[in-house]
Design an enzyme around this catalytic site. Structure first.
Site, PDB file in Angstrom:
ATOM      1  NE  ARG A  94       6.762   0.370   5.426  1.00 38.20           N
ATOM      2  CZ  ARG A  94       5.521   0.213   5.870  1.00 38.20           C
ATOM      3  NH1 ARG A  94       5.122  -0.927   6.381  1.00 38.20           N
ATOM      4  NH2 ARG A  94       4.679   1.195   5.775  1.00 38.20           N
ATOM      5  NE  ARG A 131      -3.205  -2.628   2.188  1.00 35.14           N
ATOM      6  CZ  ARG A 131      -4.444  -2.795   1.748  1.00 35.14           C
ATOM      7  NH1 ARG A 131      -5.197  -1.765   1.484  1.00 35.14           N
ATOM      8  NH2 ARG A 131      -4.914  -4.002   1.565  1.00 35.14           N
ATOM      9  CG  HIS A 180       3.924   4.585   8.604  1.00 38.41           C
ATOM     10  ND1 HIS A 180       4.508   5.151   7.487  1.00 38.41           N
ATOM     11  CD2 HIS A 180       2.964   3.760   8.142  1.00 38.41           C
ATOM     12  CE1 HIS A 180       3.899   4.683   6.408  1.00 38.41           C
ATOM     13  NE2 HIS A 180       2.959   3.835   6.780  1.00 38.41           N
ATOM     14  CE  LYS A 239      24.860 -10.535  -4.360  1.00 37.77           C
ATOM     15  NZ  LYS A 239      25.006  -9.479  -5.372  1.00 37.77           N
TER      16      LYS A 239
END
Ligand SMILES: [Zn+2]
Lengths: 151, 300
Positions: free
Chosen positions: B99, B49, B127, B78
Site C-alpha cells: 500500500r 484493517r 484498491h 533517508k
C-alpha cells in the site's frame, strides 16, 4: 507576401499541412521549433477547401520522428504530412492517432508515480468526440489539451 | 495472472474464477499450503484493517510474512528511491503486498520486480482486493452477480472502493443508483463509462424511494474534512444515514455493505437486522486475499 512565402517551395524538409486552425503553436511546441535554427515558415488561418481554415508549418532540413508525428496527431488529427527531397514530394500522408503514447506526455497528476520515480510515462489514447489520454500508472484520464508534451 | 494491480486488468471470467477459488478455500474444499513462502507486507501508508486482513489470510494458510507500516522504518526516509527499497526487499520475499499513497506505485513495483505484487491500495487510484471482497460478499449473499440493483451512497467522488466496484460490475448487467451530496457525486469518467456501455443508472436525492427495489446498499462514510464549510456538512450529513427504521420495506435478500470504518452513517440498530452484512464483508477479505495469493503463487 504571406501567401507567397507559404507556397514557396523548400528544397528538403517537411510540410505539415491541414493543421487545425490555431493549433500550430501547440505543434511548434512539440517540435521545439523556437530552439531550431532551420528555415521555418508558419502560416495561420489560411483558407482550406478541406477543413475551412487551417494552419501550416514548413521546416527545412528536418524529418519528423515517429514520436513527433504521433504527438501532432493527438492535437491535430486531420493534419497531413509532406516529406520533400530536392523540391519533390517523396511522401505525403494523413497522420494517424496512435493507440498509445510512450514517454512524451507528462502526467498532470502530481501524486502519480511517474512524477516521483524515474519511469517513462505511458498513456492510452481514446478518441471519441475529442482526444483523451489515460495514464497507465495513476489511471487518471485527461483531455489532450490538459497535458504537456516533453521531447 | 502475474500480479494483482488494478480491476482494469481483470475480466469477468477471471473475477468469477477468483471468487470460486476463494469459496473453495473458505469452505475447506482446498487448503493451499503457504508455508514455503514469505510475504512482504509493505504498508508505506499505514492501514490497520487491510494489513490485519492480509496477515490473517497468510497465517491461516501457514504462511509467513514480515511487515513495514509507514515510511519511518525504511530507508525511504533517508532519500532512497522507492525502486531501490523495493528491489532490496524483493531479494528476501516471495511476493509483495503493497500500500502506498502514490498513485501507480503498485503498477510501477510490478514492472521492476521479479516477484508477484499485490496492490493493497495506491492513493486515490485502486484498491482491487477490496473490490474483490465486495464482489465476493455480493455474490455470497445474492447467489449471483448478475442483474442486481445496487445503490451506492455517501462520498462517491473520492471513494476509490465505489469506483472499482462499479467498474468491476460492468459486465454483470447491473442497475445502479447513486446518492451523494452535490460536490461528492460520482466522477464524470465513471458516469461516462456507464453511458458508453448502456448500463442503467439513476442519481437520486432521496434514498427512501428506491430502497424496496434494492438487492445491495453500499454505504460509504462522508468525511467532515472533505467540506470546506462546516455548515455544508451539517446540512447533508443526515440525508445519508441508514437507520433500522428505514429498512421496513426492503426485499428479503437485501443487504447493507460498508467498507468500514463507519462513523454514524449506519446506526447501530441496523446491526441487529438481518440486512447488516458489513462485518461478514470484512471477514470475507480473508478467503479472497488467500485466493489472490494462491493464484499468484500458482498453487491452484
Ligand atoms: Zn499518471
Amino acid at each position: 507576401m504571406k501567401k507567397q512565402l507559404i507556397v514557396d517551395p523548400i528544397k528538403n524538409g517537411t510540410v505539415i499541412d491541414h493543421i487545425a486552425a490555431g493549433k500550430s503553436f501547440a505543434v511548434a511546441e512539440i517540435l521545439n521549433l523556437k530552439n531550431l535554427d532551420n528555415l521555418l515558415l508558419i502560416g495561420m488561418n489560411l483558407s482550406s477547401k478541406k477543413i475551412g481554415k487551417k494552419d501550416i508549418i514548413k521546416i527545412e532540413n528536418k524529418i519528423l520522428t515517429e514520436d513527433e508525428v504521433n504527438s501532432i496527431a493527438l492535437i491535430s488529427p486531420d493534419a497531413t504530412l509532406v516529406v520533400i527531397e530536392n523540391y519533390e514530394v517523396i511522401k505525403k500522408y494523413k497522420i494517424k492517432i496512435p493507440p498509445k503514447v510512450h514517454k512524451h506526455i507528462v502526467c498532470p497528476n502530481s501524486h502519480c508515480i511517474t512524477n516521483i520515480e524515474e519511469v517513462e510515462t505511458e498513456f492510452d489514447v481514446m478518441k471519441k468526440k475529442k482526444v483523451e489520454v489515460r495514464c497507465k500508472y495513476c489511471e487518471k484520464k485527461y483531455g489532450i489539451e490538459q497535458v504537456k508534451f516533453k521531447f | 495472472m502475474k500480479h494483482f494491480i488494478s480491476m482494469r486488468d481483470i475480466g469477468k471470467q477471471e473475477i468469477l474464477e477468483l471468487l470460486a477459488l476463494a469459496e473453495k478455500i473458505e469452505t475447506g474444499k482446498i487448503k493451499p499450503d503457504l508455508s514455503p513462502y514469505l510475504g512482504a507486507l509493505l504498508f508505506f501508508e499505514p492501514s490497520t484493517r487491510t494489513h490485519f486482513s492480509f496477515d490473517t489470510a497468510i497465517k491461516k494458510l501457514n504462511g509467513k510474512s514480515f511487515s513495514i507500516s509507514g515510511t519511518g522504518s525504511t530507508s525511504v526516509k533517508k532519500g532512497e528511491t522507492l525502486a531501490d527499497t523495493l528491489k532490496t526487499i524483493s531479494q528476501y520475499a516471495d511476493y509483495i503486498v503493497m500500500r502506498h499513497s502514490i498513485e501507480g506505485a503498485a503498477r510501477f513495483a510490478s514492472e521492476i520486480l521479479e516477484i508477484p505484487v499485490i496492490n493493497a491500495g495506491d492513493g486515490t487510484n485502486q484498491h482491487p482486493t477490496q473490490a474483490m471482497l465486495d464482489l465476493y460478499s455480493i455474490r455470497k449473499t445474492q447467489g449471483t452477480l448478475e442483474n442486481l440493483h445496487i445503490a451506492l451512497i455517501g462520498d462517491l467522488r473520492l471513494g476509490r472502493t465505489v469506483h472499482s466496484l462499479v467498474q468491476a460490475l460492468h459486465e454483470f448487467n447491473p442497475t445502479f443508483y447513486f446518492a451523494a451530496p452535490r460536490h461528492l457525486k460520482m466522477p464524470a469518467y465513471i458516469i461516462d463509462e456507464l453511458k458508453e456501455k448502456n448500463i442503467p443508472f439513476y442519481e437520486v436525492e432521496d434514498i427512501k424511494e428506491i430502497l424496496p427495489k434494492l438487492d445491495i446498499l453500499y454505504v460509504t462514510r462522508i468525511q467532515k474534512e472533505r467540506f470546506a464549510v462546516l455548515e455544508d456538512y451539517e446540512k447533508v450529513k443526515d440525508a445519508y444515514i441508514i437507520t433500522a427504521g428505514l429498512l421496513e420495506n426492503v426485499k428479503p435478500n437485501f443487504k447493507v455493505l460498508h467498507p468500514l470504518p463507519r462513523v454514524n452513517e449506519i446506526t447501530t440498530d441496523v446491526d441487529k437486522t438481518p440486512y447488516a452484512y458489513y462485518f461478514q464483508q470484512a471477514k470475507n477479505g480473508v478467503p479472497v486475499r488467500q485466493a489472490i495469493i494462491t493464484k499468484l503463487l500458482q498453487l491452484a
